[in-house]
Design an enzyme around this catalytic site. Structure first.
Site, PDB file in Angstrom:
ATOM      1  N   TYR A  52     -18.034 -10.226  34.780  1.00 46.34           N
ATOM      2  CA  TYR A  52     -17.330  -9.119  33.995  1.00 46.34           C
ATOM      3  C   TYR A  52     -17.939  -8.005  33.932  1.00 46.34           C
ATOM      4  O   TYR A  52     -17.736  -6.908  34.668  1.00 46.34           O
ATOM      5  CB  TYR A  52     -17.543  -9.515  31.898  1.00 46.34           C
ATOM      6  CG  TYR A  52     -17.115  -7.932  31.224  1.00 46.34           C
ATOM      7  CD1 TYR A  52     -15.984  -8.126  30.857  1.00 46.34           C
ATOM      8  CD2 TYR A  52     -18.208  -7.655  31.142  1.00 46.34           C
ATOM      9  CE1 TYR A  52     -15.833  -6.922  30.289  1.00 46.34           C
ATOM     10  CE2 TYR A  52     -17.831  -5.683  30.242  1.00 46.34           C
ATOM     11  CZ  TYR A  52     -16.943  -6.492  29.609  1.00 46.34           C
ATOM     12  OH  TYR A  52     -16.354  -5.090  28.481  1.00 46.34           O
TER      13      TYR A  52
ATOM     14  N   ASP B  18     -13.458  -0.778  21.645  1.00 47.99           N
ATOM     15  CA  ASP B  18     -14.744  -0.028  22.684  1.00 47.99           C
ATOM     16  C   ASP B  18     -14.526   1.031  22.606  1.00 47.99           C
ATOM     17  O   ASP B  18     -13.353   2.222  23.607  1.00 47.99           O
ATOM     18  CB  ASP B  18     -14.149  -0.833  24.320  1.00 47.99           C
ATOM     19  CG  ASP B  18     -14.768   0.007  24.905  1.00 47.99           C
ATOM     20  OD1 ASP B  18     -15.893   0.675  24.433  1.00 47.99           O
ATOM     21  OD2 ASP B  18     -15.095  -0.715  26.166  1.00 47.99           O
TER      22      ASP B  18
ATOM     23  N   ASP C 233     -26.366   3.763  26.243  1.00 51.65           N
ATOM     24  CA  ASP C 233     -27.084   2.281  25.915  1.00 51.65           C
ATOM     25  C   ASP C 233     -25.397   1.489  24.588  1.00 51.65           C
ATOM     26  O   ASP C 233     -25.819   2.350  23.863  1.00 51.65           O
ATOM     27  CB  ASP C 233     -28.141   2.378  24.889  1.00 51.65           C
ATOM     28  CG  ASP C 233     -29.377   2.502  25.941  1.00 51.65           C
ATOM     29  OD1 ASP C 233     -29.338   2.484  27.590  1.00 51.65           O
ATOM     30  OD2 ASP C 233     -30.143   2.960  25.539  1.00 51.65           O
TER      31      ASP C 233
ATOM     32  N   ASP D 158     -22.792  -5.550  23.345  1.00 46.47           N
ATOM     33  CA  ASP D 158     -21.685  -5.858  23.061  1.00 46.47           C
ATOM     34  C   ASP D 158     -21.735  -7.447  22.665  1.00 46.47           C
ATOM     35  O   ASP D 158     -22.450  -7.780  22.799  1.00 46.47           O
ATOM     36  CB  ASP D 158     -21.161  -6.058  24.526  1.00 46.47           C
ATOM     37  CG  ASP D 158     -19.728  -5.381  24.978  1.00 46.47           C
ATOM     38  OD1 ASP D 158     -19.829  -3.939  24.561  1.00 46.47           O
ATOM     39  OD2 ASP D 158     -19.364  -5.413  26.156  1.00 46.47           O
TER      40      ASP D 158
END
Lengths: 128, 128
Positions: free
Chosen positions: B14, B38, B98, B101
């Site tokens: 990914y 996101d 920064d 996830d």
């Protein structure tokens, strides 16, 4: 919507109370119906009594534990995730364990849920 | 239960595909019924078509984007959370953002859900 500053204050209080071994101050960070999953993959401890029992179990494992920020914290609405290092001391030796915590908060800024992501096998003697 | 090595390989693929601007390889990391949020707090993009549209929207914003690991990754069962830095380049200037996830995975190790925690206001010129 809870203020970001309120959430940040709770996280700061949570880390400070844990490091100071201040059980009452640490428990005061949680909502009455809070649950924790620590580490992720283990059964949830639901409610303040179960969370207090978790404190008692884990604080018996070491002489002291410092929680140290690792530099990244993101607060969005009623959620936060952040990096930290747990530094337990046992028999004069300090160890280090890197953790990513995820928390959700109620309207008063108290912790409703906490999930601690870490791999116990990464516990190592602290290098600093 | 999916193997930890399979999940790690998906995360590596990914990040590599995103950094290489390889749209097809990036989309191949997701399960058919995947959704992404996101950043966290924005509407979910549900299904591969919506995720592909997200790629097209965001890749038009910069000349290139590198995803660089920031040192912490925890994989537990069908879940993972990790730190990374997105480094978009625009007009010869590289910026840094920064991110933490959180992902979940199906039995084949494909991404079922992805939530990206970051504060857009922390985007800054990259210092290195």
């Amino acid at each position: 919507m809870v203020e970001q500053s309120t959430v940040n204050a709770t996280i700061d209080a949570y880390m400070a109370a844990y490091s100071a071994a201040d059980r009452a101050a640490w428990l005061a960070c949680f909502a009455d119906d809070a649950w924790i999953e620590d580490p992720v993959g283990t059964p949830r401890r639901e409610g303040l009594d179960a969370i207090a029992a978790f404190w008692d179990e884990t604080h018996g494992l070491s002489d002291s534990v410092e929680l140290r920020p690792l530099g990244l914290r993101v607060v969005i609405g009623h959620e936060a995730t952040f990096t930290m290092q747990a530094r337990p001391s046992m028999g004069g030796q300090t160890y280090a364990l890197d953790i990513i915590d995820h928390m959700t908060f109620d309207e008063a800024g108290r912790i409703r849920t906490m999930r601690a992501f870490f791999d116990p096998s990464t516990l190592r003697p602290a290098g600093d």
